[in-house]
Design a protein around this motif. Sequence first.
Motif, PDB file in Angstrom:
ATOM      1  N   ALA A   1       0.807  -1.216   0.000  1.00 35.94           N
ATOM      2  CA  ALA A   1       0.000   0.000   0.000  1.00 35.94           C
ATOM      3  C   ALA A   1       0.840   1.266   0.000  1.00 35.94           C
ATOM      4  N   GLY A   2       1.943   1.241   0.719  1.00 36.22           N
ATOM      5  CA  GLY A   2       2.779   2.430   0.806  1.00 36.22           C
ATOM      6  C   GLY A   2       3.443   2.811  -0.504  1.00 36.22           C
ATOM      7  N   ALA A   3       3.501   1.891  -1.456  1.00 36.31           N
ATOM      8  CA  ALA A   3       4.147   2.166  -2.741  1.00 36.31           C
ATOM      9  C   ALA A   3       3.185   2.721  -3.785  1.00 36.31           C
ATOM     10  N   LEU A   4       1.892   2.768  -3.487  1.00 34.13           N
ATOM     11  CA  LEU A   4       0.902   3.137  -4.493  1.00 34.13           C
ATOM     12  C   LEU A   4       0.810   4.639  -4.750  1.00 34.13           C
ATOM     13  N   ALA A   5       1.165   5.469  -3.800  1.00 35.55           N
ATOM     14  CA  ALA A   5       0.968   6.916  -3.920  1.00 35.55           C
ATOM     15  C   ALA A   5       1.544   7.462  -5.217  1.00 35.55           C
ATOM     16  N   GLY A   6       0.740   8.251  -5.920  1.00 33.37           N
ATOM     17  CA  GLY A   6       1.185   8.897  -7.141  1.00 33.37           C
ATOM     18  C   GLY A   6       1.108   8.028  -8.377  1.00 33.37           C
ATOM     19  N   ARG A   7       0.666   6.799  -8.228  1.00 29.40           N
ATOM     20  CA  ARG A   7       0.608   5.886  -9.357  1.00 29.40           C
ATOM     21  C   ARG A   7      -0.835   5.679  -9.815  1.00 29.40           C
ATOM     22  N   THR A   8      -0.984   5.069 -10.971  1.00 33.20           N
ATOM     23  CA  THR A   8      -2.301   4.709 -11.483  1.00 33.20           C
ATOM     24  C   THR A   8      -2.426   3.195 -11.463  1.00 33.20           C
ATOM     25  N   LEU A   9      -3.460   2.712 -10.786  1.00 31.01           N
ATOM     26  CA  LEU A   9      -3.742   1.284 -10.756  1.00 31.01           C
ATOM     27  C   LEU A   9      -4.896   1.005 -11.711  1.00 31.01           C
ATOM     28  N   VAL A  10      -4.646   0.175 -12.706  1.00 30.54           N
ATOM     29  CA  VAL A  10      -5.677  -0.249 -13.646  1.00 30.54           C
ATOM     30  C   VAL A  10      -5.990  -1.711 -13.344  1.00 30.54           C
ATOM     31  N   ASN A  11      -7.183  -1.942 -12.840  1.00 29.36           N
ATOM     32  CA  ASN A  11      -7.561  -3.285 -12.437  1.00 29.36           C
ATOM     33  C   ASN A  11      -8.419  -3.931 -13.518  1.00 29.36           C
ATOM     34  N   LEU A  12      -7.892  -4.979 -14.143  1.00 27.41           N
ATOM     35  CA  LEU A  12      -8.601  -5.678 -15.199  1.00 27.41           C
ATOM     36  C   LEU A  12      -9.122  -7.026 -14.726  1.00 27.41           C
ATOM     37  N   THR A  13      -9.234  -7.173 -13.408  1.00 24.41           N
ATOM     38  CA  THR A  13      -9.755  -8.397 -12.817  1.00 24.41           C
ATOM     39  C   THR A  13     -11.278  -8.372 -12.852  1.00 24.41           C
ATOM     40  N   THR A  14     -11.889  -9.495 -13.201  1.00 28.75           N
ATOM     41  CA  THR A  14     -13.353  -9.578 -13.236  1.00 28.75           C
ATOM     42  C   THR A  14     -13.904  -9.682 -11.826  1.00 28.75           C
ATOM     43  N   GLY A  15     -14.941  -8.890 -11.535  1.00 28.01           N
ATOM     44  CA  GLY A  15     -15.538  -8.924 -10.202  1.00 28.01           C
ATOM     45  C   GLY A  15     -16.920  -8.323 -10.217  1.00 28.01           C
ATOM     46  N   THR A  16     -17.354  -7.829  -9.069  1.00 26.35           N
ATOM     47  CA  THR A  16     -18.689  -7.239  -8.940  1.00 26.35           C
ATOM     48  C   THR A  16     -18.586  -5.726  -8.804  1.00 26.35           C
ATOM     49  N   PRO A  17     -19.662  -4.992  -9.107  1.00 24.49           N
ATOM     50  CA  PRO A  17     -19.632  -3.535  -8.935  1.00 24.49           C
ATOM     51  C   PRO A  17     -19.286  -3.116  -7.512  1.00 24.49           C
ATOM     52  N   GLY A  18     -19.827  -3.813  -6.506  1.00 29.59           N
ATOM     53  CA  GLY A  18     -19.532  -3.458  -5.122  1.00 29.59           C
ATOM     54  C   GLY A  18     -18.055  -3.587  -4.809  1.00 29.59           C
ATOM     55  N   ALA A  19     -17.433  -4.650  -5.311  1.00 28.86           N
ATOM     56  CA  ALA A  19     -16.003  -4.842  -5.087  1.00 28.86           C
ATOM     57  C   ALA A  19     -15.189  -3.746  -5.770  1.00 28.86           C
ATOM     58  N   ALA A  20     -15.627  -3.323  -6.953  1.00 29.79           N
ATOM     59  CA  ALA A  20     -14.929  -2.242  -7.660  1.00 29.79           C
ATOM     60  C   ALA A  20     -15.030  -0.933  -6.884  1.00 29.79           C
ATOM     61  N   ARG A  21     -16.207  -0.643  -6.337  1.00 34.84           N
ATOM     62  CA  ARG A  21     -16.362   0.587  -5.544  1.00 34.84           C
ATOM     63  C   ARG A  21     -15.432   0.565  -4.330  1.00 34.84           C
ATOM     64  N   ASP A  22     -15.402  -0.565  -3.639  1.00 39.32           N
ATOM     65  CA  ASP A  22     -14.580  -0.663  -2.434  1.00 39.32           C
ATOM     66  C   ASP A  22     -13.098  -0.524  -2.763  1.00 39.32           C
ATOM     67  N   LEU A  23     -12.668  -1.195  -3.811  1.00 38.43           N
ATOM     68  CA  LEU A  23     -11.255  -1.119  -4.179  1.00 38.43           C
ATOM     69  C   LEU A  23     -10.898   0.280  -4.650  1.00 38.43           C
ATOM     70  N   GLY A  24     -11.783   0.919  -5.413  1.00 38.84           N
ATOM     71  CA  GLY A  24     -11.516   2.281  -5.872  1.00 38.84           C
ATOM     72  C   GLY A  24     -11.347   3.237  -4.709  1.00 38.84           C
ATOM     73  N   ALA A  25     -12.188   3.101  -3.687  1.00 37.71           N
ATOM     74  CA  ALA A  25     -12.066   3.963  -2.504  1.00 37.71           C
ATOM     75  C   ALA A  25     -10.781   3.689  -1.756  1.00 37.71           C
ATOM     76  N   TRP A  26     -10.419   2.422  -1.637  1.00 36.71           N
ATOM     77  CA  TRP A  26      -9.193   2.055  -0.925  1.00 36.71           C
ATOM     78  C   TRP A  26      -7.963   2.610  -1.626  1.00 36.71           C
ATOM     79  N   VAL A  27      -7.935   2.500  -2.945  1.00 37.55           N
ATOM     80  CA  VAL A  27      -6.796   3.018  -3.718  1.00 37.55           C
ATOM     81  C   VAL A  27      -6.722   4.532  -3.602  1.00 37.55           C
ATOM     82  N   ALA A  28      -7.866   5.216  -3.688  1.00 38.17           N
ATOM     83  CA  ALA A  28      -7.880   6.672  -3.564  1.00 38.17           C
ATOM     84  C   ALA A  28      -7.353   7.112  -2.202  1.00 38.17           C
ATOM     85  N   ASP A  29      -7.667   6.359  -1.152  1.00 36.75           N
ATOM     86  CA  ASP A  29      -7.160   6.675   0.186  1.00 36.75           C
ATOM     87  C   ASP A  29      -5.643   6.550   0.258  1.00 36.75           C
ATOM     88  N   ARG A  30      -5.058   5.807  -0.642  1.00 36.75           N
ATOM     89  CA  ARG A  30      -3.579   5.668  -0.697  1.00 36.75           C
ATOM     90  C   ARG A  30      -2.975   6.690  -1.649  1.00 36.75           C
TER      91      ARG A  30
END
Length: 295
Positions: free
Chosen positions: A87-116
Amino acid sequence: MTAQTATPRTPVTVLGLGNLGQALADAFLAQGHPTTVWNRSAHKADGPVSRGATLAATVAEAVTASELVVVTVLDYDTVGELLRPAAGALAGRTLVNLTTGTPGAARDLGAWVADRRAAYVDGAVYAVPQTIGTAGAFVLYSGDEAAYRQHRPALDLIGEGVFVGTAPDLSSVYDTALLSGMYGMFSGFFQAVALAGTEGIEAAAVTSQLVRWLTAAAEALPAFAEEIDRGEYDTTTSNLEINAVGLRNILATTEAQGLSTDLLAPLQRLFDDQVDSGHAASSLSRAIESLRAGR
């Protein structure tokens, strides 16, 4: 153009080297992007490394190596397991997630990444690995639009990119919808093959005619979509009553041939509900209103 004057390519990291991840790494490498790869089973990196990729020892090392990080693994739980220690290495980077999942999981991950303090872009890939980078591949993206625009030259190497909105879950919603249509087609295919087989007709024989018919039938979908968006279902062609009778005949034949009607019976219920509600003369597309009523 000499190496000295060539435009530097954005470094890219690919996390996950299944069939899709391998194809992504190769697409980036082929266009000169410095590419770092990581996979739990390190031997899967042998191919990309032989073609110029750098193998990272850890996820954190892989993330640190590039400003664009593309992840494609089994599911969102796995994405979280991989990224939390880095997590500490993510700041300033762009994460493109091409993993198949659900909309709820995408929302949660997007918020988590933004917090980093990183940018999050969710993507749904429509291609088999062999068609990555060809005109037959396309990808739906949502999330941080500025990050997507910045990295679009690299992302377009995967396939034609279509940005569908800034909410991180939108690509997943589109993905679920498109795959629902695909599996509906498959269910119809299985029903058709099983029914034909009761009279000794081979699958290949009925499929050659089915593909021709489905290709023609698909041309009706844009007009149906316009009717649904307008909420206006007047028609002078095949209406709900005609289709309800036709489908009932199909179900009766299916039962007579000793097959289950489980795949098509739910559609009959939608048709009958609309007819019983006084919409027998309406377009077939009005069946969606019975589906919506069940929400």
